[in-house]
Design a protein around this motif. Structure first.
Motif, PDB file in Angstrom:
ATOM      1  N   GLU A 118       0.859  -1.185   0.000  1.00 53.20           N
ATOM      2  CA  GLU A 118       0.000   0.000   0.000  1.00 53.20           C
ATOM      3  C   GLU A 118       0.892   1.231   0.000  1.00 53.20           C
ATOM      4  N   SER A 119       0.867   1.944  -1.081  1.00 50.63           N
ATOM      5  CA  SER A 119       1.720   3.118  -1.211  1.00 50.63           C
ATOM      6  C   SER A 119       1.119   4.306  -0.482  1.00 50.63           C
ATOM      7  N   ALA A 120       1.930   5.352  -0.360  1.00 51.72           N
ATOM      8  CA  ALA A 120       1.445   6.583   0.278  1.00 51.72           C
ATOM      9  C   ALA A 120       0.328   7.216  -0.540  1.00 51.72           C
ATOM     10  N   PHE A 121       0.332   7.021  -1.887  1.00 50.45           N
ATOM     11  CA  PHE A 121      -0.713   7.600  -2.734  1.00 50.45           C
ATOM     12  C   PHE A 121      -2.082   7.005  -2.395  1.00 50.45           C
ATOM     13  N   VAL A 122      -2.137   5.664  -2.257  1.00 49.78           N
ATOM     14  CA  VAL A 122      -3.407   5.006  -1.926  1.00 49.78           C
ATOM     15  C   VAL A 122      -3.819   5.346  -0.497  1.00 49.78           C
ATOM     16  N   ALA A 123      -2.858   5.362   0.421  1.00 52.67           N
ATOM     17  CA  ALA A 123      -3.173   5.708   1.806  1.00 52.67           C
ATOM     18  C   ALA A 123      -3.719   7.128   1.904  1.00 52.67           C
ATOM     19  N   LEU A 124      -3.176   8.041   1.111  1.00 47.55           N
ATOM     20  CA  LEU A 124      -3.682   9.417   1.110  1.00 47.55           C
ATOM     21  C   LEU A 124      -5.118   9.465   0.625  1.00 47.55           C
ATOM     22  N   GLN A 125      -5.424   8.704  -0.423  1.00 52.70           N
ATOM     23  CA  GLN A 125      -6.793   8.703  -0.946  1.00 52.70           C
ATOM     24  C   GLN A 125      -7.773   8.212   0.118  1.00 52.70           C
ATOM     25  N   ARG A 126      -7.398   7.166   0.837  1.00 50.25           N
ATOM     26  CA  ARG A 126      -8.290   6.639   1.876  1.00 50.25           C
ATOM     27  C   ARG A 126      -8.460   7.634   3.011  1.00 50.25           C
ATOM     28  N   GLU A 127      -7.395   8.291   3.384  1.00 48.61           N
ATOM     29  CA  GLU A 127      -7.479   9.269   4.466  1.00 48.61           C
ATOM     30  C   GLU A 127      -8.316  10.474   4.044  1.00 48.61           C
ATOM     31  N   ILE A 128      -8.133  10.939   2.819  1.00 50.69           N
ATOM     32  CA  ILE A 128      -8.920  12.075   2.331  1.00 50.69           C
ATOM     33  C   ILE A 128     -10.390  11.693   2.240  1.00 50.69           C
ATOM     34  N   ALA A 129     -10.684  10.470   1.803  1.00 53.39           N
ATOM     35  CA  ALA A 129     -12.081  10.024   1.717  1.00 53.39           C
ATOM     36  C   ALA A 129     -12.737  10.041   3.095  1.00 53.39           C
ATOM     37  N   ALA A 130     -12.007   9.543   4.109  1.00 53.35           N
ATOM     38  CA  ALA A 130     -12.553   9.568   5.469  1.00 53.35           C
ATOM     39  C   ALA A 130     -12.710  10.997   5.970  1.00 53.35           C
ATOM     40  N   LEU A 131     -11.747  11.828   5.628  1.00 53.25           N
ATOM     41  CA  LEU A 131     -11.792  13.225   6.057  1.00 53.25           C
ATOM     42  C   LEU A 131     -12.975  13.950   5.412  1.00 53.25           C
ATOM     43  N   VAL A 132     -13.187  13.722   4.120  1.00 56.08           N
ATOM     44  CA  VAL A 132     -14.293  14.360   3.410  1.00 56.08           C
ATOM     45  C   VAL A 132     -15.628  13.900   3.984  1.00 56.08           C
ATOM     46  N   GLN A 133     -15.727  12.628   4.296  1.00 54.56           N
ATOM     47  CA  GLN A 133     -16.977  12.126   4.872  1.00 54.56           C
ATOM     48  C   GLN A 133     -17.248  12.743   6.235  1.00 54.56           C
ATOM     49  N   SER A 134     -16.185  12.851   7.060  1.00 48.91           N
ATOM     50  CA  SER A 134     -16.349  13.428   8.392  1.00 48.91           C
ATOM     51  C   SER A 134     -16.695  14.906   8.311  1.00 48.91           C
ATOM     52  N   TRP A 135     -15.963  15.651   7.492  1.00 48.72           N
ATOM     53  CA  TRP A 135     -16.220  17.087   7.376  1.00 48.72           C
ATOM     54  C   TRP A 135     -17.554  17.358   6.700  1.00 48.72           C
ATOM     55  N   GLY A 136     -17.921  16.547   5.710  1.00 47.91           N
ATOM     56  CA  GLY A 136     -19.208  16.734   5.047  1.00 47.91           C
ATOM     57  C   GLY A 136     -20.363  16.494   6.001  1.00 47.91           C
ATOM     58  N   HIS A 137     -20.234  15.466   6.840  1.00 46.41           N
ATOM     59  CA  HIS A 137     -21.287  15.188   7.828  1.00 46.41           C
ATOM     60  C   HIS A 137     -21.394  16.326   8.836  1.00 46.41           C
ATOM     61  N   ALA A 138     -20.226  16.827   9.290  1.00 47.71           N
ATOM     62  CA  ALA A 138     -20.248  17.940  10.240  1.00 47.71           C
ATOM     63  C   ALA A 138     -20.845  19.189   9.607  1.00 47.71           C
ATOM     64  N   LEU A 139     -20.644  19.377   8.317  1.00 48.48           N
ATOM     65  CA  LEU A 139     -21.180  20.547   7.620  1.00 48.48           C
ATOM     66  C   LEU A 139     -22.698  20.476   7.525  1.00 48.48           C
ATOM     67  N   GLN A 140     -23.214  19.289   7.234  1.00 50.35           N
ATOM     68  CA  GLN A 140     -24.659  19.129   7.097  1.00 50.35           C
ATOM     69  C   GLN A 140     -25.375  19.188   8.441  1.00 50.35           C
ATOM     70  N   GLU A 141     -24.780  18.534   9.437  1.00 50.94           N
ATOM     71  CA  GLU A 141     -25.431  18.456  10.752  1.00 50.94           C
ATOM     72  C   GLU A 141     -25.068  19.618  11.666  1.00 50.94           C
ATOM     73  N   LYS A 142     -24.196  20.519  11.154  1.00 53.95           N
ATOM     74  CA  LYS A 142     -23.758  21.678  11.932  1.00 53.95           C
ATOM     75  C   LYS A 142     -23.133  21.258  13.265  1.00 53.95           C
ATOM     76  N   GLU A 143     -22.277  20.237  13.153  1.00 51.26           N
ATOM     77  CA  GLU A 143     -21.578  19.725  14.325  1.00 51.26           C
ATOM     78  C   GLU A 143     -20.097  20.082  14.227  1.00 51.26           C
ATOM     79  N   SER A 144     -19.390  19.896  15.324  1.00 50.71           N
ATOM     80  CA  SER A 144     -17.945  20.117  15.308  1.00 50.71           C
ATOM     81  C   SER A 144     -17.262  18.947  14.606  1.00 50.71           C
ATOM     82  N   VAL A 145     -16.154  19.249  13.971  1.00 45.75           N
ATOM     83  CA  VAL A 145     -15.425  18.229  13.221  1.00 45.75           C
ATOM     84  C   VAL A 145     -14.721  17.289  14.196  1.00 45.75           C
TER      85      VAL A 145
END
Length: 689
Positions: A192-219
């Motif tokens: 697992e290269s750093a490129f794939v690991a970055l994609q997975r981390e960004i995907a989790a980050l986007v999901q977390s931040w997107g949920h916080a944006l919709q629900e008006k919660e803290s990240v």
């Protein structure tokens, strides 16, 4: 346009949002002869006028707010300012066609809106000089949000930023499957290269931040791990770039690695803007991104910036190998210095006979075409023989050493090398160049004089005719002929031959030429395996140098013929051949010691022009390839004079090699008392010295 006219046009209900932005930018843009201060003054005038005319202000703000509710930012954030995935030729073709037959612009696509609003090529220059505070004040004046509208717009833009962030991380992960990447690092698919690991981390980050944006919660999830992975991706790209020097590079690979760097920078930039922990940083980075996007949009109106960027990439893919080989052309120790002198002397010896062969060819009264062919082959094959015998043509050194100097300049600009070290390198380069030229000139002139005198003594007639004698001496005279201009043309060919060397060295590494020749079906019946392996290794190692020398010789040979066909004064003068010509001419008749010294000086003057032109061109290309420059030139000159003042003799002869330090001596084995005693005695002697 007067301010009152602008306000009336902005107040018109038929004015669209796109027209509004165009009017505002046209009003602010500095005219010819104006400075950025005039632009900031007009920004303040516009802000004051909108504040005084509340109805106009509300009309403009509502119009822009309505447009912003429909605006699409994805293509702007994920594409503008990044190298195209379609390649250089297709990109430049589409830009040229766009100028001839422009496509209709989508007014809701912010990328297209920037293209229309900032339609001048110099817009990037003045927009970068506008203070951030003034730009923020203008934008907040144009978009006068209510609290609810501000939150709605921010959430919508943040959502599109998260989408662009995730898509760019997917592109980065997908790039590791490119054949060029797999060729450089085949093991990248086994882990697992750093490129794939970055994609997975960004995907989790986007999901977390997107949920916080919709629900008006803290990240709940921060981006610290994502930033660590971005640095690991950059380190992997740097490793791939270093590997490409030995494994071979292509324009496509250089383009790909540069695009990966740009995409990672954009991902990091968006993370800074989306970071909820630092509002000040968010604002500053937002303004920085806006200016960067304006610059990229302005550059899309022409092909010059794209052409310049791709020329830089092409130059880098060629000069990387020159930098790797350039260290071999810089003598540091006295042993290396004397070896370079011997190598230059060997080159001068061969060049004397190459000049003799040329004289004989010119006296055969062949047609110009056949004469050019044989002279070109004489030059090209002769230069190849010089290289194969480990000798040196001094004037070919600058094209190689310039890349090494550019590498040190780049390190200096990044804080890894100072002016003192660079000045010391320049002294070593100049010293090495001096001794190589002295070897070429002294031996070529001496051998030519000896051969000419011996021929006259044995045959009873001079080696060259009277007409040839006058032609040879007049041809190197700086004010009785165009010798210095011809020397400059030879300098251009020297520079070009350096690029040829870099290209073919790079090509040999990319094609894995050594193994190809070792396994070649036509060579198997002719050579045993060990011989094929040695032959393949030699060709792969010297492919660039051999091709460069042959191409350089052909260019020297055909230049005069091109001038003949075009009826233009075009020819070449090379220092080593000019020295040999002086030797052959003086073997017939020596006007006097002063004339002998004068014509020798003329030959050295030709060499100076050869070196200056080739080195200047090569250094310029190498610096552009690395996207750097010598910013502290006065500091470098001062450091150079300091180095010379400390040891003036070092300009032409290296200082004594330093003695080994006591700590550098070989450590003794712990179980060998005899070795301990010997090492102790060696350390005492070293300290006494």
């Amino acid at each position: 346009m007067k301010l009152a006219t602008l306000i009336n046009q902005l107040a018109d209900e038929d004015t669209s949002a796109l027209k509004t932005l165009s009017l505002v930018v046209d009003w602010i843009r500095p005219q010819r002869g104006e400075t950025v201060h005039n632009a900031t003054d007009r920004m303040k005038q516009l802000e004051g006028a909108l504040t005084e005319n509340l109805d106009v202000h509300l009309t403009v703000s509502g119009r822009l707010q309505e447009w912003l509710d429909q605006a699409q930012f994805f293509q702007l954030l994920s594409g503008l300012g990044l190298y195209s995935r379609r390649g250089f030729l297709k990109e430049i073709g589409e830009r040229l066609y766009e100028r001839i037959n422009p496509a209709p612009k989508d007014r809701n696509n912010v990328k297209n809106v920037l293209f229309v609003v900032f339609h001048r090529k110099d817009d990037a220059e003045w927009i970068h000089r506008i203070p951030d505070e003034a730009l923020i004040r203008l934008l907040t004046t144009l978009w006068h949000f209510s609290p609810s509208a501000l939150e709605r717009t921010r959430n919508r833009i943040y959502s599109q930023m998260l989408n662009a962030l995730e898509m760019m991380s997917i592109w980065v992960a997908a790039e590791e499957l490119e054949p060029n990447i797999l060729r450089l690092n085949p093991k990248i698919i086994d882990r697992e290269s750093a490129f794939v690991a970055l994609q997975r981390e960004i995907a989790a980050l986007v999901q977390s931040w997107g949920h916080a944006l919709q629900e008006k919660e803290s990240v709940e999830l921060d981006d610290a791990h994502a930033r660590v992975l971005i640095e690991q991706c950059r380190e992997e790209i740097d490793r791939l770039q270093r590997k490409s020097v030995t494994a071979g590079s292509t324009m496509a690979l250089t383009h790909l690695l540069e695009r990966l760097h740009q995409t990672l920078d954009r991902i990091e930039h968006l993370l800074d803007i989306l970071d909820p922990a630092d509002p000040v940083k968010r604002l500053n980075r937002s303004v920085e991104l806006f200016k960067t996007l304006v610059q990229a949009s302005a550059e899309r109106h022409g092909v010059r910036a794209l052409w310049r960027a791709n020329l830089r990439l092409m130059s880098r893919s060629v000069t990387e190998n020159a930098s790797d080989h350039g260290e071999h052309y810089i003598a540091g120790s006295r042993k290396e210095y004397l070896a370079m002198l011997a190598s230059g002397a060997g080159g001068g010896f061969i060049i004397a006979f190459m000049a003799l062969i040329k004289i004989q060819i010119l006296q055969l009264d062949l047609t110009r075409g056949w004469e050019t062919l044989w002279v070109s082959l004489n030059y090209g094959i002769g230069f190849m023989i010089i290289h194969m015998l480990h000798c040196t043509v001094a004037t070919k050194q600058p094209a190689m050493t310039a890349a090494s100097i550019a590498e040190k300049v780049e390190q200096g600009e990044q804080g890894r090398a100072n002016a003192r070290k660079l000045a010391e390198l320049l002294v070593r380069v100049g010293r090495t160049q001096f001794v190589a030229i002295m070897g070429n000139v002294a031996v070529a002139l001496s051998v030519a004089f000896a051969v000419g005198s011996l021929y006259s003594h044995v045959q009873g007639v001079p080696l060259i005719s009277t007409e040839r004698y006058d032609y040879m001496l007049t041809g190197i005279h700086p004010w009785q002929s165009l010798a210095l201009m011809y020397a400059a043309i030879a300098g251009v060919w020297l520079f070009f031959s350096g690029l040829v060397a870099g290209y073919f060295d790079n090509r040999a590494a990319y094609l894995n030429l050594a193994e190809r020749l070792e396994q070649h079906p036509l060579l198997r019946p002719l050579m045993p395996p060990e011989t094929r392996a040695r032959f393949g290794a030699y060709v792969a190692e010297h492919y660039g140098a051999l091709m460069s020398n042959f191409v350089f010789g052909v260019l020297l040979g055909v230049t005069g013929y091109i001038g003949y066909l075009l009826a233009l004064p075009i020819d070449i003068r090379h220092v080593a051949f000019s020295s040999a010509d002086v030797g052959y001419a003086m073997s017939v008749f020596i006007p006097g010691a002063s004339d002998f010294a004068l014509f020798t000086l003329f030959a050295l003057l030709i060499g100076g022009v050869n070196l200056i032109v080739s080195f200047t061109l090569a250094l310029n290309v190498a610096l552009r390839a690395r996207n750097t420059r010598i910013s502290s030139f006065p500091k470098l000159i001062k450091a150079w004079f300091q180095v010379v003042a400390e040891n003036p003799v070092a300009l032409i002869y290296p200082p004594r090699d330093p003695l080994p330090e006591p700590d550098d001596l070989k450590e003794a084995q712990p179980d060998s008392p005899q070795t301990k005693a010997e090492n102790k005695e060696q350390r005492q002697k070293a300290l006494q010295k």
